[in-house]
Design an enzyme around this catalytic site. Sequence first.
Site, PDB file in Angstrom:
ATOM      1  N   TYR A 104       0.863  -1.191   0.000  1.00  0.00           N
ATOM      2  CA  TYR A 104       0.000   0.000   0.000  1.00  0.00           C
ATOM      3  C   TYR A 104       0.892   1.231   0.000  1.00  0.00           C
ATOM      4  CZ  TYR A 104      -3.133   3.681   1.450  1.00  0.00           C
ATOM      5  OH  TYR A 104      -3.846   4.859   1.482  1.00  0.00           O
ATOM      6  N   GLU A 189      -3.378   7.439  -4.293  1.00  0.00           N
ATOM      7  CA  GLU A 189      -3.213   6.159  -3.609  1.00  0.00           C
ATOM      8  C   GLU A 189      -2.991   5.028  -4.604  1.00  0.00           C
ATOM      9  OE1 GLU A 189      -5.920   4.646  -0.108  1.00  0.00           O
ATOM     10  OE2 GLU A 189      -6.675   3.798  -1.976  1.00  0.00           O
TER      11      GLU A 189
END
Length: 377
Positions: A104, A189
């Site tokens: 992530y 993201e």
Amino acid sequence: MVKLAEWRGKEVFRKYGIPLPRGHVARSANEVESLVRSGEVPLPCVVKAQVLAGGRGKGGAVKFANSPEEARSAASAILGLSFKDETVKEVLVEEKLPIAKEFYLSVALDRALRLPILIASAQGGVEIESVDDAQIVRQPIDPFPGLTGYQKRRTAEVLGLSGDPARALDRLLDGLWRVFTAEDAELVEINPLAVVRDALVALDAKVVIEDDAAFRHPEYAEIRDDRTPLEEIAREKEIAFVQLDGNIGVIANGAGLTMATLDVLKEFGGSPGVFLDLGGTDDPKKVTEAFLLMAQARPKAVFLNIFGGVTRCDTVANGLVAAMQQVPPSDRFPIVARIRGNNEKEGIDILRAAGVTSNPSLKESAQSAVALAKEAS
Ligand code: GDP
Ligand code: MN
């Protein structure tokens, strides 16, 4: 807030050199099949719903295919699907890559620190909210020097990368930071960022552009899809109108009084559904237009809370009464009014003649709006 769909986010990534799977957006199953058949998208492939909500993987909105026929049926299954209140109109077809690891990575705006922040976790591919806090590393970024060499090395360490993948991460982080700054993003993201052989590839993209920078990005003007259809009409008419989840409509003037009115309704157990800020209108026609929009949102009750200044009480009352006459009886709802200030008496008289009484007490008015909405639901 402008949230970009994954494929648009990936187009932005491509501009900044962030490595991506080969892929293409499509709007029909036919198109998907021919993209695969022509080899433009290699097999095996992934077909992904282009909606703004996350959790598509778990929710059946991401499917894999090994042939053009399978890609076609995956697309038919996904297109038209209703996913978390959004209808799927587009899919992204991409080559399916062999994933060794999922990470992530994001740059977000930390409002408490008043700084951008780089967030990294070796636990990728799942929603970051479900990752143990000890597995997440947050590094505030000084916007003037930007991401430093140290911060990039620290990120490589967190993700357990060295050698070629670490060098790839270095370049990728520079790209991510440039997307954040040059595109005026408030969130960029990548989840998952995948290790594929010795390379890093962004398998997903979430880009949110800061609203206050919209004027610098006319290219995003067409995709502000976070507005409801009624909010869209309101924007064209320059009416400040916002739809929420509740069932009480609020008409007030000025942002302060409008917010306070929402709070008071909540305080007494109500749930505001739409609100309208009349601002400094002095045109009863504008009030009528605004009120008719409110009516289309089908509130169970409306609380009119006006403090007359530039917007005079009689202007609002006249606009409201004119609008009420245009709403068919089956669509009407009870109105609780509290109007104070400039031309208060005239306003109250106009409302009374139309069967609406004004109560000077904020508390009592709010309570009665909450009770009426409950009764009607
Ligand atoms: P989200 O669930 O809405 O965030 O959608 P994602 O784009 O993150 O996709 C969900 C999951 O699909 C990912 O976490 C991956 O596990 C899987 N996935 C997506 N693309 C690929 C791919 O190219 N190869 C493989 N093996 N899995 C993929
Ligand atoms: Mn994802």
